[in-house]
Design an enzyme around this catalytic site. Structure first.
Site, short mmCIF file in Angstrom:
data_model
loop_
_atom_site.label_atom_id
_atom_site.label_comp_id
_atom_site.label_asym_id
_atom_site.label_seq_id
_atom_site.Cartn_x
_atom_site.Cartn_y
_atom_site.Cartn_z
N LYS A 162 0.85 -1.18 0.00
CA LYS A 162 0.00 0.00 0.00
C LYS A 162 0.88 1.22 0.00
O LYS A 162 2.05 1.16 0.41
CB LYS A 162 -0.90 0.02 1.23
CG LYS A 162 -2.20 0.73 1.01
CD LYS A 162 -3.19 -0.16 0.27
CE LYS A 162 -4.49 0.55 -0.02
NZ LYS A 162 -5.48 -0.40 -0.57
P1 NAD Z 1 -12.99 7.22 -3.19
O1 NAD Z 1 -12.07 8.31 -2.79
O2 NAD Z 1 -13.33 7.05 -4.63
O3 NAD Z 1 -14.39 7.40 -2.40
C1 NAD Z 1 -14.48 7.52 -1.01
C2 NAD Z 1 -15.90 7.98 -0.68
O4 NAD Z 1 -16.08 7.98 0.72
C3 NAD Z 1 -16.19 9.40 -1.16
O5 NAD Z 1 -17.53 9.45 -1.63
C4 NAD Z 1 -16.08 10.23 0.11
O6 NAD Z 1 -16.85 11.42 0.05
C5 NAD Z 1 -16.61 9.22 1.12
N1 NAD Z 1 -16.21 9.48 2.48
C6 NAD Z 1 -14.99 9.80 2.96
N2 NAD Z 1 -15.04 9.93 4.29
C7 NAD Z 1 -16.31 9.66 4.65
C8 NAD Z 1 -17.00 9.63 5.89
N3 NAD Z 1 -16.38 9.93 7.03
N4 NAD Z 1 -18.29 9.29 5.89
C9 NAD Z 1 -18.94 9.01 4.73
N5 NAD Z 1 -18.35 9.03 3.54
C10 NAD Z 1 -17.07 9.36 3.51
O7 NAD Z 1 -12.41 5.90 -2.57
P2 NAD Z 1 -12.70 4.40 -3.00
O8 NAD Z 1 -11.64 3.98 -3.96
O9 NAD Z 1 -14.14 4.24 -3.34
O10 NAD Z 1 -12.35 3.63 -1.63
C11 NAD Z 1 -13.30 3.55 -0.58
C12 NAD Z 1 -12.88 2.43 0.36
O11 NAD Z 1 -12.81 1.20 -0.38
C13 NAD Z 1 -11.49 2.59 1.00
O12 NAD Z 1 -11.54 1.98 2.27
C14 NAD Z 1 -10.60 1.77 0.09
O13 NAD Z 1 -9.42 1.34 0.74
C15 NAD Z 1 -11.52 0.62 -0.24
N6 NAD Z 1 -11.21 -0.13 -1.46
C16 NAD Z 1 -11.08 0.51 -2.67
C17 NAD Z 1 -10.82 -0.23 -3.80
C18 NAD Z 1 -10.76 0.39 -5.17
O14 NAD Z 1 -10.62 -0.37 -6.15
N7 NAD Z 1 -10.89 1.70 -5.31
C19 NAD Z 1 -10.64 -1.62 -3.70
C20 NAD Z 1 -10.79 -2.24 -2.46
C21 NAD Z 1 -11.08 -1.48 -1.36
#
Ligand code: NAD
Length: 452
Positions: free
Chosen positions: A142
């Site tokens: 990461k």
């Molecule tokens: P992103 O930045 O695209 O979206 C994050 C979302 O969460 C945004 O809508 C933001 O406004 C919202 N957010 C942030 N803080 C918040 C809070 N306190 N309460 C409510 N909403 C909140 O990120 P993402 O890529 O969608 O990742 C989201 C999660 O999924 C993370 O934990 C990431 O590690 C995990 N994840 C992502 C992927 C991927 O392929 N992008 C894969 C596996 C896991």
């Protein structure tokens, strides 16, 4: 480190079965250098608590536990970026490789003001177990930069991305460590990373990152893969448990990459999405939200607020809305001992990494709420990243139905692997996923032996 070969003894990770090629090796006792300490309420604290529980069930020896709990390589970079007003600002970033027993390391890059070394360690560790649970040939990594991207313009964001990539360049490679998007990063940022790395090599290296735009070697279906994979898993769980799907209510926290596509896929599958939120708050509509229209509204306005027919809810209210499936898809530590008793869902499908604390897990288990754990449920992203990497290395591209079909098969198989482990040992799904993933990594470590 010294290796001490043990008298023939069955390794617990093989679950009593000796594999044809396995070598019985006992890991040495822990070295005097302790693994970095973890705060109980941090993501790293959660990751270590989960590991300890699974390691006990697997009866891993102390040396193996010490090795698997530690991150193999950690780098901190402090670097300058020229801002649009002519000033220079210093930023701090990290890249961590947790474990390489099963292959090159793989894991996202996070841009957020809350990034810490410990958080990156936890996320790297979860990546290792996740890749093992879905049985793809990677270890976990990461990275992250401490930055509030909302305060940067596009030029500054590009400068920061390119300089961070240059700083970590000796640490990443298409054969050794392949970054991808995570919170706060997206396909455009992956394009800048790929271009920067390629400029240093003197030729295009599409295999250096995944989650790239399709026109520069990205994979069809990668952008949607994590959210889609979450819902493939939920649908399979519904089918397996004999639950009625049409109209079952879904609430999604987070409307970024994972949350928006989980919500859209749920809608397409016949679930009724009744609530969604982003960092600035959420919306609720008991009759169901029209997801394609909401996606268009969000793209146009960058906010959920004001969407037709919905009422505003706070993020804490959203988590306790009455629903069948709750999908936390924002960030860590959202479901805690303080709100786990208030959750009304019958199933929690973890789109985010580490959204549930160990204290909350105990309460949810006691209440009979099914938790499909992050390292299984959100693995669709890394699965299609794996497909993208394979396509980039071969310069041979697959059609989207092919990508989605392969993804669905892996998610379904992995869900049943975890469910079977859970039934066999009478343990919750999260512990079962950890046992499966950690057991596979421990077994590979033993099979490879220690160098030199
Ligand atoms: P992103 O930045 O695209 O979206 C994050 C979302 O969460 C945004 O809508 C933001 O406004 C919202 N957010 C942030 N803080 C918040 C809070 N306190 N309460 C409510 N909403 C909140 O990120 P993402 O890529 O969608 O990742 C989201 C999660 O999924 C993370 O934990 C990431 O590690 C995990 N994840 C992502 C992927 C991927 O392929 N992008 C894969 C596996 C896991």
């Amino acid at each position: 480190m010294t290796i001490r070969s043990a008298a023939p003894k069955t390794h617990a990770a093989t679950n009593g079965k000796k594999t044809a090629h396995s070598v019985t090796v006992t890991m040495p006792a822990p070295s005097p250098t302790p693994a970095p300490s973890a705060q109980a309420d941090s993501a790293y604290g959660t990751a270590i608590a989960q590991f300890d529980q699974a390691a006990k069930i697997l009866q891993l020896d102390a040396g193996m536990c010490d090795l698997l709990k530690s991150c193999r390589r950690e780098i901190t970079v402090n670097f300058p970026v020229k801002m649009t007003d002519g000033s220079v600002r210093r930023f701090t970033g990290y890249r961590i490789h947790h474990n390489t027993s099963r292959g090159p390391t793989k894991g996202g890059i996070r841009f957020s003001p809350h990034v810490t070394m410990d958080e990156v360690r936890a996320l790297a560790m979860w990546m290792t177990w996740k890749c093992a649970v879905v049985n793809i040939p990677y270890g976990g990594a990461k990275g992250g930069v401490i930055v509030d991207t909302k305060k940067l313009d596009m030029h500054e964001l590009e400068g920061l991305t390119r300089r961070y990539t240059t700083e970590i360049a000796p640490f990443i490679s298409p054969d050794g460590d392949i970054p991808a998007p995570d919170m706060g990063t997206n396909p455009q940022i992956m394009a800048w990373m790929m271009d920067t790395y390629s400029m240093h090599q003197g030729h295009s290296v599409p295999g250096i990152v995944t989650g790239k735009p399709i026109n520069i070697g990205g994979s069809a279906g990668r952008n949607e893969a994590t959210g889609r994979g979450v819902m493939f898993t939920v649908r399979e769980a519904y089918k397996t448990f004999g639950w009625k799907l049409p109209g079952a209510k879904v609430v999604v926290q987070g409307f970024g990459n994972v949350g928006s596509y989980a919500a859209l896929t749920a809608h397409e599958m016949g679930f009724k999405v009744v609530g969604v939120s982003d960092v600035s708050g959420g919306i609720h509509n008991e009759k169901g939200i029209d997801l394609p229209k909401l996606m268009a509204h969000y793209r146009a306005n960058r906010t959920l607020t004001g969407f037709n027919g919905s009422e505003a809810v706070s993020n804490s209210e959203l988590l306790t809305l009455k629903c069948d499936v709750l999908v936390p898809a924002a960030m860590e530590n959202q479901i805690t001992a303080a709100n786990a008793g208030l959750i009304h869902a019958t199933m929690i499908a973890e789109g985010a990494n580490g959204p549930t604390t160990p204290g909350a897990d105990d309460i949810l288990n006691d209440r009979g709420i099914v938790v499909i754990p992050d390292i299984m449920c959100n693995a669709g992203g890394v699965v299609v990243s794996y497909f993208e990497w394979v396509q980039s290395l071969q310069q041979l591209f697959w059609e989207e139905p092919d990508v989605n079909g392969r993804l669905e098969r892996i998610m379904i198989r992995s869900f049943h692997d975890v469910l079977d482990e859970s039934k066999r040992r009478n343990i919750p799904l999260r512990t079962a996923a950890q046992v499966l993933g950690i057991g596979r990594v421990a077994e590979s470590t033993k099979t490879r032996g220690l160098y030199p």
